[in-house]
Design a protein around this motif. Structure first.
Motif, PDB file in Angstrom:
ATOM      1  N   LEU A  10     -26.569  -0.455 -13.034  1.00 40.79           N
ATOM      2  CA  LEU A  10     -27.738  -0.413 -11.863  1.00 40.79           C
ATOM      3  C   LEU A  10     -27.164  -1.773 -11.115  1.00 40.79           C
ATOM      4  O   LEU A  10     -27.888  -3.462 -11.326  1.00 40.79           O
ATOM      5  N   TYR A  11     -25.848  -1.914  -9.635  1.00 45.26           N
ATOM      6  CA  TYR A  11     -26.591  -3.634  -9.252  1.00 45.26           C
ATOM      7  C   TYR A  11     -26.642  -3.072  -7.978  1.00 45.26           C
ATOM      8  O   TYR A  11     -26.505  -2.039  -7.084  1.00 45.26           O
ATOM      9  N   VAL A  12     -27.796  -4.114  -7.275  1.00 44.73           N
ATOM     10  CA  VAL A  12     -28.240  -3.880  -6.599  1.00 44.73           C
ATOM     11  C   VAL A  12     -28.121  -5.143  -5.262  1.00 44.73           C
ATOM     12  O   VAL A  12     -29.044  -6.161  -5.316  1.00 44.73           O
ATOM     13  N   ASP A  13     -27.079  -4.964  -4.179  1.00 44.05           N
ATOM     14  CA  ASP A  13     -27.191  -5.778  -3.753  1.00 44.05           C
ATOM     15  C   ASP A  13     -26.318  -4.976  -2.421  1.00 44.05           C
ATOM     16  O   ASP A  13     -26.447  -4.219  -2.427  1.00 44.05           O
ATOM     17  N   ASP A  14     -27.267  -5.650  -1.400  1.00 43.88           N
ATOM     18  CA  ASP A  14     -26.198  -5.212  -0.293  1.00 43.88           C
ATOM     19  C   ASP A  14     -24.992  -5.399   0.717  1.00 43.88           C
ATOM     20  O   ASP A  14     -24.100  -5.613   1.648  1.00 43.88           O
ATOM     21  N   PHE A  49     -20.663  -0.494 -12.898  1.00 44.18           N
ATOM     22  CA  PHE A  49     -21.925  -0.553 -12.219  1.00 44.18           C
ATOM     23  C   PHE A  49     -21.858   0.369 -10.676  1.00 44.18           C
ATOM     24  O   PHE A  49     -20.616   0.719 -10.458  1.00 44.18           O
ATOM     25  N   THR A  50     -23.522   0.840 -10.918  1.00 48.42           N
ATOM     26  CA  THR A  50     -23.340   1.661  -9.647  1.00 48.42           C
ATOM     27  C   THR A  50     -24.228   0.496  -8.815  1.00 48.42           C
ATOM     28  O   THR A  50     -24.909   0.094  -9.433  1.00 48.42           O
ATOM     29  N   VAL A  51     -23.710   0.884  -7.660  1.00 45.84           N
ATOM     30  CA  VAL A  51     -24.444   0.066  -6.459  1.00 45.84           C
ATOM     31  C   VAL A  51     -25.314   0.800  -6.100  1.00 45.84           C
ATOM     32  O   VAL A  51     -25.219   1.740  -5.701  1.00 45.84           O
ATOM     33  N   ALA A  52     -26.388   0.221  -6.030  1.00 44.77           N
ATOM     34  CA  ALA A  52     -27.504   0.179  -4.703  1.00 44.77           C
ATOM     35  C   ALA A  52     -27.774  -0.541  -3.808  1.00 44.77           C
ATOM     36  O   ALA A  52     -27.905  -1.980  -3.682  1.00 44.77           O
ATOM     37  N   ARG A  53     -27.904  -0.458  -2.116  1.00 45.01           N
ATOM     38  CA  ARG A  53     -27.193  -1.752  -1.384  1.00 45.01           C
ATOM     39  C   ARG A  53     -28.796  -1.651  -0.576  1.00 45.01           C
ATOM     40  O   ARG A  53     -29.414  -2.487   0.524  1.00 45.01           O
ATOM     41  N   THR A  54     -29.692  -0.599  -0.656  1.00 42.44           N
ATOM     42  CA  THR A  54     -30.614  -0.804  -0.342  1.00 42.44           C
ATOM     43  C   THR A  54     -32.457  -0.443  -1.665  1.00 42.44           C
ATOM     44  O   THR A  54     -31.763   0.060  -2.762  1.00 42.44           O
ATOM     45  N   TYR A  55     -33.381  -0.700  -0.863  1.00 42.51           N
ATOM     46  CA  TYR A  55     -34.338  -0.357  -1.944  1.00 42.51           C
ATOM     47  C   TYR A  55     -34.405   1.014  -2.870  1.00 42.51           C
ATOM     48  O   TYR A  55     -34.789   1.604  -3.420  1.00 42.51           O
ATOM     49  N   VAL A  56     -34.116   1.912  -0.980  1.00 42.50           N
ATOM     50  CA  VAL A  56     -34.449   3.304  -1.517  1.00 42.50           C
ATOM     51  C   VAL A  56     -33.591   3.918  -2.324  1.00 42.50           C
ATOM     52  O   VAL A  56     -33.555   4.902  -3.136  1.00 42.50           O
ATOM     53  N   GLU A  57     -32.150   2.812  -1.548  1.00 43.95           N
ATOM     54  CA  GLU A  57     -30.717   3.835  -2.923  1.00 43.95           C
ATOM     55  C   GLU A  57     -31.464   3.337  -4.476  1.00 43.95           C
ATOM     56  O   GLU A  57     -31.180   4.516  -5.451  1.00 43.95           O
ATOM     57  N   ALA A  58     -31.686   2.307  -4.286  1.00 44.20           N
ATOM     58  CA  ALA A  58     -32.072   1.795  -5.712  1.00 44.20           C
ATOM     59  C   ALA A  58     -33.735   2.837  -6.370  1.00 44.20           C
ATOM     60  O   ALA A  58     -33.266   3.222  -7.861  1.00 44.20           O
ATOM     61  N   VAL A  59     -34.293   2.654  -5.663  1.00 39.12           N
ATOM     62  CA  VAL A  59     -35.676   3.968  -6.293  1.00 39.12           C
ATOM     63  C   VAL A  59     -35.112   4.879  -6.693  1.00 39.12           C
ATOM     64  O   VAL A  59     -35.332   5.793  -7.602  1.00 39.12           O
ATOM     65  N   GLU A  60     -34.253   5.619  -5.736  1.00 39.32           N
ATOM     66  CA  GLU A  60     -33.806   7.164  -6.403  1.00 39.32           C
ATOM     67  C   GLU A  60     -32.681   6.887  -7.388  1.00 39.32           C
ATOM     68  O   GLU A  60     -32.900   8.285  -8.558  1.00 39.32           O
ATOM     69  N   LEU A  61     -32.269   5.593  -7.742  1.00 36.69           N
ATOM     70  CA  LEU A  61     -31.001   5.686  -9.118  1.00 36.69           C
ATOM     71  C   LEU A  61     -31.885   5.449 -10.483  1.00 36.69           C
ATOM     72  O   LEU A  61     -31.703   6.161 -11.542  1.00 36.69           O
ATOM     73  N   ILE A  62     -33.018   4.800 -10.225  1.00 34.52           N
ATOM     74  CA  ILE A  62     -33.595   4.325 -11.611  1.00 34.52           C
ATOM     75  C   ILE A  62     -34.529   5.451 -11.450  1.00 34.52           C
ATOM     76  O   ILE A  62     -34.349   5.563 -13.164  1.00 34.52           O
ATOM     77  N   GLU A  63     -34.908   6.328 -10.733  1.00 36.28           N
ATOM     78  CA  GLU A  63     -35.876   7.525 -11.279  1.00 36.28           C
ATOM     79  C   GLU A  63     -35.476   8.392 -11.720  1.00 36.28           C
ATOM     80  O   GLU A  63     -35.659   9.252 -12.608  1.00 36.28           O
TER      81      GLU A  63
END
Length: 86
Positions: free
Chosen positions: A4-8, A16-30
């Motif tokens: 998981l790559y968390v960066d806007d 890697f799968t990207v999460a551009r926001t906090y909400v996306e990151a939470v969904e992916l890690i959960e």
């Protein structure tokens, strides 16, 4: 297992799968087992120019929920944010 790559803003590295926001990151890690997690601190502003929830908020969430990744990297350019996330 996912990486998981968390960066806007930055381009997401291969593998890697990207999460551009906090909400996306939470969904992916959960919903996924995470092998490598790499974090930026600053995750942008809303339409009114207010800072959105950031990498530090995400780290706090991970800790509060007992979530984990096998390896965690901090790729932020923000020295204060890096220290807080660490």
């Amino acid at each position: 297992m996912n990486n998981l790559y968390v960066d806007d803003l930055r381009d997401c590295p291969d593998g890697f799968t990207v999460a551009r926001t906090y909400v996306e990151a939470v969904e992916l890690i959960e919903n996924n087992e995470i092998n490598i997690l790499t974090l930026d601190h600053d995750l942008g502003e809303d339409t009114e120019g207010k800072e959105m929830r950031n990498g530090y908020d995400f780290v706090k969430y991970i800790c509060e929920q007992g979530l984990r990744a096998n390896k965690i990297y901090l790729h932020t350019d923000n020295p204060v944010g890096r220290k807080n996330m660490y």
